[in-house]
Design an enzyme around this catalytic site. Structure first.
Site, PDB file in Angstrom:
ATOM      1  N   ARG A  50      19.450  44.798 -25.327  1.00 48.08           N
ATOM      2  CA  ARG A  50      20.339  45.731 -24.651  1.00 48.08           C
ATOM      3  C   ARG A  50      21.170  46.552 -25.632  1.00 48.08           C
ATOM      4  O   ARG A  50      21.886  47.457 -25.209  1.00 48.08           O
ATOM      5  CB  ARG A  50      21.311  44.957 -23.763  1.00 48.08           C
TER       6      ARG A  50
ATOM      7  N   ARG B 285      27.257  37.856  -5.984  1.00 51.26           N
ATOM      8  CA  ARG B 285      27.417  37.795  -7.438  1.00 51.26           C
ATOM      9  C   ARG B 285      28.789  38.307  -7.843  1.00 51.26           C
ATOM     10  O   ARG B 285      29.225  39.361  -7.391  1.00 51.26           O
ATOM     11  CB  ARG B 285      26.328  38.638  -8.117  1.00 51.26           C
TER      12      ARG B 285
ATOM     13  N   LYS C 170      14.917  45.523 -11.841  1.00 49.02           N
ATOM     14  CA  LYS C 170      14.248  44.860 -12.972  1.00 49.02           C
ATOM     15  C   LYS C 170      13.879  43.424 -12.669  1.00 49.02           C
ATOM     16  O   LYS C 170      12.754  43.004 -12.907  1.00 49.02           O
ATOM     17  CB  LYS C 170      15.185  44.798 -14.184  1.00 49.02           C
TER      18      LYS C 170
ATOM     19  N   ARG D 282      29.446  48.339 -15.546  1.00 52.55           N
ATOM     20  CA  ARG D 282      28.122  47.937 -16.026  1.00 52.55           C
ATOM     21  C   ARG D 282      27.225  49.162 -16.207  1.00 52.55           C
ATOM     22  O   ARG D 282      26.434  49.226 -17.142  1.00 52.55           O
ATOM     23  CB  ARG D 282      27.492  46.929 -15.060  1.00 52.55           C
TER      24      ARG D 282
ATOM     25  N   ARG E 208      23.447  43.912  -2.723  1.00 49.27           N
ATOM     26  CA  ARG E 208      23.193  42.610  -3.339  1.00 49.27           C
ATOM     27  C   ARG E 208      24.486  41.789  -3.381  1.00 49.27           C
ATOM     28  O   ARG E 208      24.462  40.567  -3.225  1.00 49.27           O
ATOM     29  CB  ARG E 208      22.650  42.810  -4.762  1.00 49.27           C
TER      30      ARG E 208
HETATM   31  P1  AMP Z   1      21.572  41.091 -15.656  1.00 47.23           P
HETATM   32  O1  AMP Z   1      21.245  39.989 -14.715  1.00 47.23           O
HETATM   33  O2  AMP Z   1      20.431  41.431 -16.577  1.00 47.23           O
HETATM   34  O3  AMP Z   1      22.138  42.303 -14.974  1.00 47.23           O
HETATM   35  O4  AMP Z   1      22.728  40.528 -16.611  1.00 47.23           O
HETATM   36  C1  AMP Z   1      23.975  40.131 -16.084  1.00 47.23           C
HETATM   37  C2  AMP Z   1      25.037  40.111 -17.173  1.00 47.23           C
HETATM   38  O5  AMP Z   1      24.667  39.178 -18.202  1.00 47.23           O
HETATM   39  C3  AMP Z   1      25.237  41.431 -17.905  1.00 47.23           C
HETATM   40  O6  AMP Z   1      26.089  42.329 -17.225  1.00 47.23           O
HETATM   41  C4  AMP Z   1      25.857  40.937 -19.213  1.00 47.23           C
HETATM   42  O7  AMP Z   1      27.209  40.562 -19.042  1.00 47.23           O
HETATM   43  C5  AMP Z   1      25.067  39.666 -19.475  1.00 47.23           C
HETATM   44  N1  AMP Z   1      23.855  39.952 -20.265  1.00 47.23           N
HETATM   45  C6  AMP Z   1      22.552  39.860 -19.855  1.00 47.23           C
HETATM   46  N2  AMP Z   1      21.715  40.185 -20.847  1.00 47.23           N
HETATM   47  C7  AMP Z   1      22.491  40.510 -21.919  1.00 47.23           C
HETATM   48  C8  AMP Z   1      22.220  40.946 -23.235  1.00 47.23           C
HETATM   49  N3  AMP Z   1      20.957  41.155 -23.663  1.00 47.23           N
HETATM   50  N4  AMP Z   1      23.263  41.169 -24.054  1.00 47.23           N
HETATM   51  C9  AMP Z   1      24.525  40.959 -23.649  1.00 47.23           C
HETATM   52  N5  AMP Z   1      24.857  40.570 -22.412  1.00 47.23           N
HETATM   53  C10 AMP Z   1      23.856  40.344 -21.543  1.00 47.23           C
END
Ligand code: AMP
Length: 187
Positions: A88, A133, A13, A144, A127
């Protein structure tokens, strides 16, 4: 154009959203990136978010929704944006609807990137090695993916019901996937 890109962790994404947003000339608004920036700067929001992120859980809506509202009401988002990682949850879908309705706006299209789960886990572990990360360890990756399946995958049905969803095969070369997304959006 107001767009949302969805897909399980590791679907690519972030990579795709960056290119697609640049091509369309709209800001790429990634909640994950916003959280990571706050964590890096040690802001109170970052400290709160980090606890959840490190465990692979979603950051509470009380934190997330306000952060998104602040970002998408900035002037650069007025002509449009590409939301990556938000909404989400069903609550976030409703919240986003309300934020946009307040400005007489709505979402134009939702792209779902579909991938093979084994491939996703492999990508995330790679990654982890490259970027280090904190939430890319095997246990957290599993959590996740579970949280995505439980809380986020059902959102695609909501957007399909509104006739906004386009499904794009996320497997293959990055440039090929980008081409598929742009072509789906042009339809
Ligand atoms: P991502 O980079 O999109 O995979 O997001 C990394 C982490 O940020 C996720 O695993 C969540 O802990 C948090 N996160 C990102 N977007 C959201 C969201 N819309 N709602 C809640 N937590 C989020």
């Amino acid at each position: 154009m107001r767009l949302v890109i969805m897909g399980p962790p590791g679907a690519g994404k972030g990579t795709q959203a960056t290119v697609v947003a640049t091509t369309l000339g709209v800001p790429h608004v990634s909640t994950g990136d916003l959280f990571r920036a706050n964590v890096g700067e040690g802001t109170p929001l970052g400290l709160e978010a980090k606890r959840y992120m490190d465990a692979g859980e979603y950051v509470p809506d009380s934190v997330t929704n306000g952060m998104v509202r602040d970002r998408i009401t900035q002037p650069d988002c007025h002509p449009g944006f590409l939301l990556d990682g938000y909404p989400r949850t069903l609550e976030q879908v409703n919240e986003l609807d309300m934020m946009l309705a307040a400005a007489s706006q709505s979402i134009d299209r939702v792209v779902e990137l579909t991938v093979d789960t084994d491939e996703v886990v492999e990508r995330l572990l790679k990654r982890a090695q490259e970027q280090g990360r904190a939430d890319d360890t095997a246990d957290v990756i599993r959590r996740r993916l579970e949280v995505y399946a439980e809380q986020t995958a059902p959102l695609t049905a909501v957007y399909a019901g509104r006739d906004l969803l386009v499904r794009v095969d996320g497997m293959g070369e990055v440039t090929e996937v980008t081409r598929r997304i742009l072509s789906a959006l042009a339809d």
